[in-house]
Write a protein that holds these residues in place. Structure first.
Motif, short mmCIF file in Angstrom:
data_model
loop_
_atom_site.label_atom_id
_atom_site.label_comp_id
_atom_site.label_asym_id
_atom_site.label_seq_id
_atom_site.Cartn_x
_atom_site.Cartn_y
_atom_site.Cartn_z
N ALA A 115 3.64 14.73 26.02
CA ALA A 115 2.75 13.65 26.28
C ALA A 115 3.01 12.57 27.46
CB ALA A 115 2.28 12.61 24.86
N ASN A 116 4.35 11.97 27.75
CA ASN A 116 4.62 11.70 28.67
C ASN A 116 4.38 12.31 30.11
OD1 ASN A 116 5.63 9.61 27.26
ND2 ASN A 116 7.79 10.33 27.17
N VAL A 117 4.62 13.69 29.97
CA VAL A 117 4.18 14.31 31.39
C VAL A 117 2.91 14.48 31.62
CG1 VAL A 117 4.66 16.60 32.34
CG2 VAL A 117 6.52 15.90 30.91
N MET A 118 1.95 14.58 30.64
CA MET A 118 0.49 14.57 30.61
C MET A 118 0.21 13.29 31.45
SD MET A 118 0.03 17.73 30.06
CE MET A 118 0.40 19.03 29.16
N GLY B 100 -8.53 15.27 32.05
CA GLY B 100 -8.23 16.66 31.28
C GLY B 100 -6.74 16.17 30.62
N TYR B 101 -5.95 16.07 31.57
CA TYR B 101 -4.43 15.44 31.27
C TYR B 101 -4.43 14.43 30.03
CZ TYR B 101 -2.32 18.35 34.73
OH TYR B 101 -1.73 19.47 35.47
N ALA B 102 -5.19 13.35 30.16
CA ALA B 102 -5.18 12.36 29.11
C ALA B 102 -5.59 12.97 27.95
CB ALA B 102 -6.18 11.19 29.43
N LYS B 103 -6.65 13.79 27.75
CA LYS B 103 -6.91 14.57 26.69
C LYS B 103 -5.57 15.30 26.17
CE LYS B 103 -11.82 14.27 27.23
NZ LYS B 103 -13.28 15.30 27.50
N LYS B 104 -5.10 16.03 26.82
CA LYS B 104 -3.92 16.79 26.50
C LYS B 104 -2.92 15.78 25.95
CE LYS B 104 -4.58 20.59 29.67
NZ LYS B 104 -4.03 21.52 30.95
#
Length: 371
Positions: free
Chosen positions: A117-120, A133-137
């Motif tokens: 989650a940190n990376v996303m 998209g990354y926030a949802k991931k």
């Protein structure tokens, strides 16, 4: 706890879900530690110890960390954490790939999903077009962490922070955050108070949040954490006098050290010491940002650098020695102590951080004009 740190990509999102080796008498201790590691690794196939990894990270030798850890076939969670943190300072796409591997190798470890989650989150902040998209991931990773570890309060704290921080289009939802705060309160009354204070602050009830944190800060066992959160709340509201007043006592707070053999006590101590150190760094940050409180900022950053070198907790997610010295040099310049500004700036080394390099270049020009 959600700590926004803009010094480098590594610390953009610390626990979304959720600088300290110095030259001594002309000898760079960090370099010696790194060299010592590589000699032992080459000659005895030794794996890097946690202390060596931390020293390498504080030396900001990210490439060497990657070279040392990437080939290891069965990485521990600690090794994954440091490796991915190093990659987040060099290549976020590589960090994303390694985070996926972390999850594959440690499917039952909720910290793997936190790191993912940190990376996303860092990817979302790095790319406007792909942010949603990354926030949802990131949200999906945090939800998975709860599935894996439903009895860990940390997983609920992490998702609660996501709901508070993320925009609604990306899944942010204050009502969902409140439900998680209630869940945390059911699990642990103390943690529930901190969670409730966080909800108050996010829900435009700053006065209630501050009152709760002030009450918590009067209890010695909660003082460090409560003062840090209170200082952060004042900084967010640009109430800098109050922020300095809340954070300054941290310089004189005695965080009693625990023995590493007692894992639970050590973890509690480490978290408290980490928070104390970051709180003192924030005093320096406020002094730089406001061009006020210069003496307080200098005292705080000198304390921070000394404690950063002396401590044996995991410090690689704290602001680096480079950033602390850079901020200290700025404050010396603000205090018209050009000589100390110059000598302090000389301690800052190039590490690939473009923002740091830009500020460093500007300071050098200012110093040159005043000498």
């Amino acid at each position: 706890m959600f700590l926004q740190r803009n010094q480098n990509k590594l610390t953009v999102l610390h626990c979304l879900c959720l600088p300290a080796i110095t030259a001594f008498k002309g000898t760079n201790i960090a370099a010696l530690l790194c060299l010592s590691f590589f000699v032992s690794f080459a000659n005895a196939s030794a794996l890097p110890s946690d202390d060596v990894l931390d020293a390498m990270f504080q030396a900001q030798d990210y490439e060497s960390i990657v070279n040392a850890l990437e080939p290891i076939p069965s990485k521990t969670p600690k090794q994954y954490n440091v490796l991915i943190s190093a990659l987040m300072n060099t290549d976020l796409d590589d960090a994303e790939d390694m985070a996926a591997q972390f999850v594959d190798d440690h499917k039952d470890n909720y910290r793997a999903y936190h790191m993912q989650a940190n990376v996303m989150g860092a990817q979302a902040m790095d790319s406007v077009f792909s942010a949603l998209g990354y926030a949802k991931k990131a949200k999906a990773s945090l939800q998975k962490a709860i599935e894996v570890a439903p009895d860990e309060i940390e997983v609920y704290q992490a998702l609660m922070q996501f709901y508070i921080i993320a925009p609604s289009i990306a899944g942010g939802d204050i009502d969902e955050a409140k439900k998680l705060a209630d869940k945390i309160t059911q699990m642990d009354a103390l943690e529930g108070k901190f969670a409730t204070a966080t909800i108050y602050a996010a829900d435009d009830k700053a006065a209630e949040a501050k009152a709760m944190l002030i009450e918590l800060s009067e209890k010695p066992e909660f003082e460090v954490r409560a003062r840090f959160e209170l200082g952060r709340l004042h900084i967010d509201g640009e109430q800098y006098d109050d922020a300095i007043a809340a954070l300054t006592p941290l310089l004189n707070t005695n965080v009693v050290k625990a023995h590493k053999a007692d894992e639970q006590a050590w973890n509690t101590y480490s978290e408290s010491k980490f928070t104390q150190l970051y709180g003192t760094y924030r005093i320096g940050w406020v002094a730089v940002e406001t061009s006020q409180y210069t003496k307080s900022g200098i005292d705080a950053l000198n304390y921070y650098l000394a404690e950063l070198e002396a401590t044996d907790i995991d410090t690689h997610q704290l602001p680096s020695k480079n950033w602390a010295n850079l901020r200290l040099a700025e404050l010396f310049l603000n205090a018209d102590d050009v000589s100390m500004a110059s000598s302090t700036l000389e301690k800052v080394t190039k590490d690939g951080d473009k923002r740091l390099a830009k500020i460093m270049k500007s300071l050098k020009k200012q110093i040159k004009k005043r000498t």
